[in-house]
Scaffold this motif. Structure first.
Motif, PDB file in Angstrom:
ATOM      1  N   GLY A 130       0.771  -1.237   0.000  1.00  0.00           N
ATOM      2  CA  GLY A 130       0.000   0.000   0.000  1.00  0.00           C
ATOM      3  C   GLY A 130       0.797   1.278   0.000  1.00  0.00           C
ATOM      4  N   ARG A 131       2.095   1.225  -0.329  1.00  0.00           N
ATOM      5  CA  ARG A 131       2.890   2.452  -0.382  1.00  0.00           C
ATOM      6  C   ARG A 131       2.316   3.383  -1.454  1.00  0.00           C
ATOM      7  NH1 ARG A 131       4.483  -0.297   3.330  1.00  0.00           N
ATOM      8  NH2 ARG A 131       6.614  -0.457   4.117  1.00  0.00           N
ATOM      9  N   ALA A 136       7.016   2.938  -2.921  1.00  0.00           N
ATOM     10  CA  ALA A 136       6.602   1.627  -3.419  1.00  0.00           C
ATOM     11  C   ALA A 136       7.788   0.897  -4.035  1.00  0.00           C
ATOM     12  CB  ALA A 136       5.486   1.793  -4.445  1.00  0.00           C
ATOM     13  N   ALA A 137       8.583   1.617  -4.811  1.00  0.00           N
ATOM     14  CA  ALA A 137       9.742   1.006  -5.453  1.00  0.00           C
ATOM     15  C   ALA A 137      10.726   0.463  -4.433  1.00  0.00           C
ATOM     16  CB  ALA A 137      10.429   2.031  -6.356  1.00  0.00           C
ATOM     17  N   LEU A 156      13.649  -2.764 -11.340  1.00  0.00           N
ATOM     18  CA  LEU A 156      12.253  -2.342 -11.316  1.00  0.00           C
ATOM     19  C   LEU A 156      12.057  -1.118 -12.194  1.00  0.00           C
ATOM     20  CD1 LEU A 156       9.406  -2.461  -9.894  1.00  0.00           C
ATOM     21  CD2 LEU A 156      10.386  -0.932  -8.178  1.00  0.00           C
ATOM     22  N   VAL A 157      10.994  -1.154 -13.004  1.00  0.00           N
ATOM     23  CA  VAL A 157      10.562   0.018 -13.760  1.00  0.00           C
ATOM     24  C   VAL A 157       9.107   0.286 -13.405  1.00  0.00           C
ATOM     25  CG1 VAL A 157      10.076   0.964 -16.048  1.00  0.00           C
ATOM     26  CG2 VAL A 157      12.163  -0.382 -15.670  1.00  0.00           C
ATOM     27  N   ILE A 158       8.811   1.522 -13.022  1.00  0.00           N
ATOM     28  CA  ILE A 158       7.439   1.934 -12.738  1.00  0.00           C
ATOM     29  C   ILE A 158       7.051   3.005 -13.752  1.00  0.00           C
ATOM     30  CG2 ILE A 158       5.856   2.987 -11.075  1.00  0.00           C
ATOM     31  CD1 ILE A 158       7.548   1.892  -8.835  1.00  0.00           C
ATOM     32  N   THR A 159       5.999   2.721 -14.521  1.00  0.00           N
ATOM     33  CA  THR A 159       5.504   3.704 -15.482  1.00  0.00           C
ATOM     34  C   THR A 159       4.529   4.654 -14.793  1.00  0.00           C
ATOM     35  OG1 THR A 159       3.740   2.206 -16.216  1.00  0.00           O
ATOM     36  CG2 THR A 159       5.829   2.119 -17.407  1.00  0.00           C
ATOM     37  N   LEU A 160       4.615   5.921 -15.159  1.00  0.00           N
ATOM     38  CA  LEU A 160       3.858   6.970 -14.473  1.00  0.00           C
ATOM     39  C   LEU A 160       2.963   7.757 -15.425  1.00  0.00           C
ATOM     40  CD1 LEU A 160       6.848   8.300 -12.329  1.00  0.00           C
ATOM     41  CD2 LEU A 160       5.086   6.680 -11.596  1.00  0.00           C
TER      42      LEU A 160
END
Length: 300
Positions: A192-193, A199-200, A211-215
């Motif tokens: 739940g971050r 979160a990463a 890790l890749v986070i798309t925004l």
């Protein structure tokens, strides 16, 4: 180097609506397209168009939709396993495309789940250590885990795009070399971050390698192996966001593989440029960049 995409394929039917419905709402819409889809098929096609040796491991049914899907795949430069239909209905997706370019998807997984673990192991028989296994969230948690465990035993590089997301996927991170998530998936799988960076960090602590986070319009984050980078989104006119995430992931991975390096900021820059092309067009397969567009982009 070979990429094995273990996932799904099916028929995408897109409906144009004024706005995404609320719970209990009845709305009017217009069907504007039918296209080949499924996250597995999407990602495999784009990887192949980038010049990557690719095999799609995905089931299709013994119906007219299945024959149509297999014919579409045959027009691309990639392998397909199995080539014969399964005794089931072909998977379908209903895509609700709102006037502002946003979308919501409803997807079946009957054909995907009908492909057994033994079938998948057979398809991976020729895989060599260092090849890539790419998987999405279309299977059950148990099947998803078993595939990654088998891949790890064969010394393949595991890439996970946990969409559609399931809470149990958070238990898989020690098996994953590279995870690609959007901000919603990152929040749901990081206890739940709320903030992408928090979160990463949680996901890295839980065992994922990179890790890749798309925004969305804010670009993308790359973290892991002691690096942290942010890449801005490419300017574009938003027509239809369907398939943009699949375009991003596949081009990012292809960029790194073609250059023989780990995913880096240049791979993300290539990915956001390709995703902008998809966002500026309607449909799924019909919106993806062509082989010529992708090869030209990747040589920049």
């Amino acid at each position: 180097m070979h990429v094995y995409v273990v996932g799904n394929m099916g028929v995408d039917q897109t409906f144009l609506i004024d706005e995404l419905p609320e719970k209990g709402a009845s709305i009017l819409g217009q069907r504007i397209s039918q296209d080949l889809g499924g996250k597995g098929a999407n990602q495999a096609i784009i990887l192949a168009r980038c010049g990557i040796n690719t095999t799609l491991i995905a089931g299709s049914g013994d119906d007219s939709h299945g024959a149509w899907c297999r014919n579409k795949i045959a027009q691309e430069s990639l392998g397909l396993f199995p080539t014969q239909p399964l005794d089931c209905a072909t998977d379908t997706s209903i895509i609700l495309n709102s006037a502002d370019g946003d979308n919501a998807n409803i997807t079946t997984t009957t054909a995907a789940e009908s492909l057994s673990l033994e079938d998948i192991k057979t398809a991976l028989a020729a895989a060599q250590p260092g090849d890539v296994l790419l998987q999405q969230g279309n299977f059950s948690f148990e099947k998803t885990r078993a595939i990654f465990e088998y891949s790890r035993s064969r010394k393949l590089f595991n890439v996970f795009n946990p969409s559609p997301v399931k809470a149990q996927f958070a238990k898989l991170w020690p098996l994953i070399d590279l995870a690609v998530l959007n901000s919603v998936e990152a929040r749901l799988l990081s206890q739940g971050r709320q903030e992408p960076m928090a979160a990463a960090q949680q996901l890295l602590n839980d065992g994922v390698g990179m890790l890749v986070i798309t925004l969305g319009a804010e670009g993308a984050l790359l973290l892991g192996n002691g690096q942290q980078h942010h890449v801005d989104a490419a300017p574009c006119r938003v027509v239809d966001t369907t398939g943009a995430g699949d375009t991003f992931l596949s081009v990012m991975l292809a960029s790194s593989l073609r250059r023989g390096v780990a995913v880096d900021p240049q791979a993300l820059r290539h990915a956001v440029a390709a995703a902008a092309i998809t966002i500026g067009r309607s449909g799924t397969l019909s919106a993806f960049p062509s082989r010529q567009e992708l090869v030209g982009l990747l040589t920049c």
